[in-house]
Design a protein around this motif. Structure first.
Motif, PDB file in Angstrom:
ATOM      1  N   ALA A  13       0.726  -1.273  -0.053  1.00 16.23           N
ATOM      2  CA  ALA A  13       0.004   0.127   0.078  1.00 16.23           C
ATOM      3  C   ALA A  13       0.849   1.205  -0.095  1.00 16.23           C
ATOM      4  O   ALA A  13       0.571   2.194  -0.713  1.00 16.23           O
ATOM      5  N   PHE A  14       2.061   1.132   0.718  1.00 13.53           N
ATOM      6  CA  PHE A  14       2.853   2.464   0.849  1.00 13.53           C
ATOM      7  C   PHE A  14       3.705   2.626  -0.346  1.00 13.53           C
ATOM      8  O   PHE A  14       3.860   3.759  -0.832  1.00 13.53           O
ATOM      9  N   ARG A  15       3.915   1.149  -1.044  1.00 10.37           N
ATOM     10  CA  ARG A  15       4.761   1.480  -2.204  1.00 10.37           C
ATOM     11  C   ARG A  15       4.032   2.119  -3.207  1.00 10.37           C
ATOM     12  O   ARG A  15       4.743   2.825  -4.356  1.00 10.37           O
ATOM     13  N   ASN A  16       2.789   2.100  -3.237  1.00 13.23           N
ATOM     14  CA  ASN A  16       2.108   2.699  -4.478  1.00 13.23           C
ATOM     15  C   ASN A  16       2.011   4.254  -4.230  1.00 13.23           C
ATOM     16  O   ASN A  16       1.644   5.206  -5.059  1.00 13.23           O
ATOM     17  N   LEU A  17       2.404   4.741  -3.096  1.00 10.98           N
ATOM     18  CA  LEU A  17       2.356   6.318  -2.848  1.00 10.98           C
ATOM     19  C   LEU A  17       3.745   6.679  -3.023  1.00 10.98           C
ATOM     20  O   LEU A  17       3.691   8.009  -3.064  1.00 10.98           O
ATOM     21  N   ARG A  18       4.726   5.928  -3.134  1.00  8.03           N
ATOM     22  CA  ARG A  18       6.021   6.489  -3.173  1.00  8.03           C
ATOM     23  C   ARG A  18       6.272   6.821  -4.820  1.00  8.03           C
ATOM     24  O   ARG A  18       5.573   6.500  -5.513  1.00  8.03           O
ATOM     25  N   GLY A  19       7.337   7.656  -4.950  1.00  6.56           N
ATOM     26  CA  GLY A  19       7.402   8.321  -6.093  1.00  6.56           C
ATOM     27  C   GLY A  19       6.736   9.500  -6.705  1.00  6.56           C
ATOM     28  O   GLY A  19       7.035  10.159  -7.719  1.00  6.56           O
ATOM     29  N   ASP A  27      -5.490   9.692  -3.529  1.00  5.77           N
ATOM     30  CA  ASP A  27      -4.258   8.882  -3.331  1.00  5.77           C
ATOM     31  C   ASP A  27      -4.423   8.208  -1.825  1.00  5.77           C
ATOM     32  O   ASP A  27      -4.283   7.130  -1.706  1.00  5.77           O
ATOM     33  N   VAL A  28      -4.630   8.856  -0.908  1.00  9.34           N
ATOM     34  CA  VAL A  28      -4.648   8.702   0.708  1.00  9.34           C
ATOM     35  C   VAL A  28      -5.895   7.751   0.942  1.00  9.34           C
ATOM     36  O   VAL A  28      -5.738   6.687   1.386  1.00  9.34           O
ATOM     37  N   LYS A  29      -6.938   8.002   0.254  1.00  9.13           N
ATOM     38  CA  LYS A  29      -8.159   7.239   0.186  1.00  9.13           C
ATOM     39  C   LYS A  29      -8.088   5.890  -0.095  1.00  9.13           C
ATOM     40  O   LYS A  29      -8.418   4.618   0.577  1.00  9.13           O
ATOM     41  N   LEU A  30      -7.246   5.736  -1.349  1.00  8.80           N
ATOM     42  CA  LEU A  30      -6.891   4.613  -1.988  1.00  8.80           C
ATOM     43  C   LEU A  30      -6.038   3.532  -0.925  1.00  8.80           C
ATOM     44  O   LEU A  30      -6.310   2.312  -1.043  1.00  8.80           O
ATOM     45  N   ALA A  31      -4.919   4.477  -0.618  1.00 13.26           N
ATOM     46  CA  ALA A  31      -3.950   3.679   0.275  1.00 13.26           C
ATOM     47  C   ALA A  31      -4.794   3.245   1.519  1.00 13.26           C
ATOM     48  O   ALA A  31      -4.414   1.955   1.748  1.00 13.26           O
ATOM     49  N   LEU A  32      -5.682   4.038   2.012  1.00  6.85           N
ATOM     50  CA  LEU A  32      -6.362   3.239   3.376  1.00  6.85           C
ATOM     51  C   LEU A  32      -7.493   2.334   3.113  1.00  6.85           C
ATOM     52  O   LEU A  32      -7.466   1.482   3.952  1.00  6.85           O
ATOM     53  N   LYS A  33      -7.869   2.362   1.847  1.00  8.18           N
ATOM     54  CA  LYS A  33      -8.644   1.365   1.458  1.00  8.18           C
ATOM     55  C   LYS A  33      -7.995   0.013   1.663  1.00  8.18           C
ATOM     56  O   LYS A  33      -8.359  -1.043   2.141  1.00  8.18           O
ATOM     57  N   GLU A  34      -6.769  -0.107   0.969  1.00  4.27           N
ATOM     58  CA  GLU A  34      -5.781  -1.317   0.873  1.00  4.27           C
ATOM     59  C   GLU A  34      -5.444  -1.660   2.449  1.00  4.27           C
ATOM     60  O   GLU A  34      -5.400  -2.943   2.962  1.00  4.27           O
ATOM     61  N   LEU A  69       7.127  17.797   1.151  1.00  2.00           N
ATOM     62  CA  LEU A  69       8.378  17.426   0.512  1.00  2.00           C
ATOM     63  C   LEU A  69       8.135  15.693   0.057  1.00  2.00           C
ATOM     64  O   LEU A  69       8.536  15.219  -0.894  1.00  2.00           O
ATOM     65  N   ASN A  70       7.938  15.044   1.099  1.00  2.19           N
ATOM     66  CA  ASN A  70       7.690  13.665   1.063  1.00  2.19           C
ATOM     67  C   ASN A  70       6.465  13.073   1.746  1.00  2.19           C
ATOM     68  O   ASN A  70       6.449  12.469   2.691  1.00  2.19           O
ATOM     69  N   PRO A  71       5.403  13.304   1.009  1.00  2.46           N
ATOM     70  CA  PRO A  71       4.128  12.920   1.553  1.00  2.46           C
ATOM     71  C   PRO A  71       4.115  11.501   1.846  1.00  2.46           C
ATOM     72  O   PRO A  71       3.390  11.030   2.757  1.00  2.46           O
ATOM     73  N   ALA A  72       4.490  10.495   0.875  1.00  2.00           N
ATOM     74  CA  ALA A  72       4.482   8.934   1.382  1.00  2.00           C
ATOM     75  C   ALA A  72       5.005   8.639   2.623  1.00  2.00           C
ATOM     76  O   ALA A  72       4.394   7.954   3.685  1.00  2.00           O
ATOM     77  N   GLN A  73       6.067   9.323   3.080  1.00  6.49           N
ATOM     78  CA  GLN A  73       6.528   9.057   4.328  1.00  6.49           C
ATOM     79  C   GLN A  73       6.065   9.538   5.489  1.00  6.49           C
ATOM     80  O   GLN A  73       5.907   8.939   6.507  1.00  6.49           O
ATOM     81  N   GLN A  74       5.439  10.626   5.181  1.00  6.36           N
ATOM     82  CA  GLN A  74       4.591  11.197   6.281  1.00  6.36           C
ATOM     83  C   GLN A  74       3.210  10.420   6.542  1.00  6.36           C
ATOM     84  O   GLN A  74       2.666  10.306   7.505  1.00  6.36           O
ATOM     85  N   VAL A  75       2.887   9.736   5.531  1.00  2.99           N
ATOM     86  CA  VAL A  75       1.572   8.743   5.526  1.00  2.99           C
ATOM     87  C   VAL A  75       2.081   7.589   6.502  1.00  2.99           C
ATOM     88  O   VAL A  75       1.484   7.169   7.283  1.00  2.99           O
ATOM     89  N   VAL A  76       3.151   7.091   6.122  1.00  4.79           N
ATOM     90  CA  VAL A  76       3.602   5.691   6.911  1.00  4.79           C
ATOM     91  C   VAL A  76       4.012   6.163   8.293  1.00  4.79           C
ATOM     92  O   VAL A  76       3.351   5.513   9.267  1.00  4.79           O
TER      93      VAL A  76
END
Length: 451
Positions: A13-19, A27-34, A69-76
């Motif tokens: 789920a996090f991998r899809n947010l990276r990059g 994007d956040v809702k999709l990750a949270l669904k997973e 700057l790095n939203p994916a890491q912040q979600v983690v």
């Protein structure tokens, strides 16, 4: 290993947010669904999952995270914080009576949860902390329960008390309290009987014990492999008898981990310890933040350091460090390092605590890493070293083709395996010579990792 499947799905789920430079609310809702699906498949309580995902979404959308700057890491980071909060945030310990008062701990739970073994594991932990525990056999129904507790008490070198199986558990508890008072034991651990299911007789017996002695802490032992049922069991015991804390057993098995993530959130009762193996030393204090890191694949270095300091002989590690620095590391030292690694739970246990071997590493890649140093290969390595003469073990430089052929015959292996091991050993020596800091040091590294 518990959480293995959950960890992999969360990482996906996090991998899809990276990059992505920026994240949209979708994007956040999709990750949270997973993440929600992964938690439900791990047998986490539905209400707990619902509250968890709502909290993460509110925090993610309600801050500047989407434009960071790095939203994916912040979600983690948010998921890590919410997982920690779900499991209790703070580490809780058993509460002891002040001064010289005797602390009575009653171990309860269903049959097969591992109460008797856990009682002995707990006694060993308390002894390490300077307590003087007395293990009391109050299970008069299960065949061999008394003998099992006695044997484990001997292994842990702690006091044991029994009146056989002809007395009432409440009478045994009272007599044990008097015995503890006269023999200077300051902790009484009552190993009570379990049932295959919760019944009135069981509850009445536990209440009778509590009315006979002043129980300071009632600890519920729960099998993590029972999944969602573990939460139901905890709720029922708390309603009927009262529970002060929980110990989860078999968290090293194939459990999906849902119990660990649900019990605290549903019952409000803290998880005190977790059983991570069958050995009497395999009981770890439960740290919610460290467990969250393990689940997210970010490792648990602090627990690894503590485990090393408990299991590895400091003097032996210091000698080994000195040998590495002087490039004198030999085959005897290699054997010692293998032995110390086993004391720490083996390579799988160690890899699970190392950062980086989780985030971004797939299950198949982890299997390849573990396969490279699996127990069968380690056993063959030991056979090779044991087939060497004392001189060969202490002086690797004298190794030649004739000696290798003799060693191969002695170990019952092909010469190619011996050649491969000797080459790997030489490469290891060179690497250790360049990086002696890995072998010990000051502060947090003082335990050393000689392997």
């Amino acid at each position: 290993m518990a959480f293995e499947s959950l960890s992999e799905k969360l990482q996906n789920a996090f991998r899809n947010l990276r990059g992505k430079g920026r994240l949209s609310e979708d994007d956040v809702k999709l990750a949270l669904k997973e993440i929600r699906i992964a938690l439900l498949e791990a047998d986490v309580n539905y209400r707990v999952v619902k509250d968890f995902t709502r909290a993460v979404q509110e925090r993610a959308v309600g801050t500047d995270i989407l434009n960071g700057l790095n939203p994916a890491q912040q979600v983690v980071k948010l998921v890590d914080e919410e997982l920690t909060r779900m499991m209790g945030s703070e580490t809780r310990e058993i509460a002891y009576r002040p001064g010289q008062e005797i602390t009575v701990i009653m171990m309860i739970g269903l049959q097969g949860a591992g109460k008797t073994t856990t009682a002995a594991k707990l006694a060993g932990k308390m002894k390490q902390k300077g307590k003087r525990p007395l293990l009391v056999a109050c299970d008069i129904y299960r065949p061999a329960a008394i003998d099992q507790l006695r044997i484990n008490a001997e292994k842990q070198q702690v006091a044991f008390f029994s009146m056989g199986d002809k007395n009432r558990p409440s009478d045994i508890a009272r007599a044990a309290y008097e015995h503890a008072r006269k023999n200077n034991n300051n902790v009484l651990i009552l190993d009570t009987a379990g049932r295959l299911h919760i019944d009135e007789d069981m509850m009445a017996e536990l209440e009778e014990i509590k009315s006979g002695v002043d129980v300071a802490q009632t600890i519920l032992v729960v099998d993590a492999m029972t999944g969602q049922d573990a939460v139901n069991v905890a709720q029922t015991f708390d309603q009927k008898v009262g529970v002060d804390g929980v110990i989860l057993t078999k968290l090293d098995g194939d459990s999906r981990g849902g119990a660990a993530l649900s019990i605290r959130a549903v019952t409000g009762k803290p998880i005190l310890y977790v059983g991570m193996g069958e050995k009497l030393s395999d009981l770890e204090q439960f740290y919610p933040d460290r467990m969250a890191s393990r689940i997210l694949g970010m490792g648990d270095v602090l627990s690894l350091i503590e485990k090393a300091e408990q299991e590895i002989d400091a003097e032996e590690a210091a000698k080994l460090t000195d040998k590495v620095k002087k490039a004198e590391f030999d085959y005897n030292d290699y054997l010692t390092s293998l032995s110390q690694m086993r004391k720490m739970g083996g390579i799988s246990s160690i890899l699970g605590m190392l950062p980086g071997l989780g985030m971004g590493v797939s299950k198949s890649q982890m299997s390849q890493i573990e396969g490279a140093v699996d127990e069968k290969k380690l056993a063959r390595t030991e056979a090779i070293i044991h087939s060497m003469t004392p001189q060969e073990r202490s002086d690797p430089k004298i190794m030649n083709i004739h000696r290798k052929h003799r060693i191969a015959r002695g170990a019952g292996l092909d010469i190619a395996e011996v050649n491969r091991f000797v080459k790997q050993f030489e490469q290891t020596r060179k690497m250790m010579k360049k990086m002696p800091g890995l072998m010990g040091g000051k502060g947090r590294r003082r335990g050393g990792f000689p392997f």
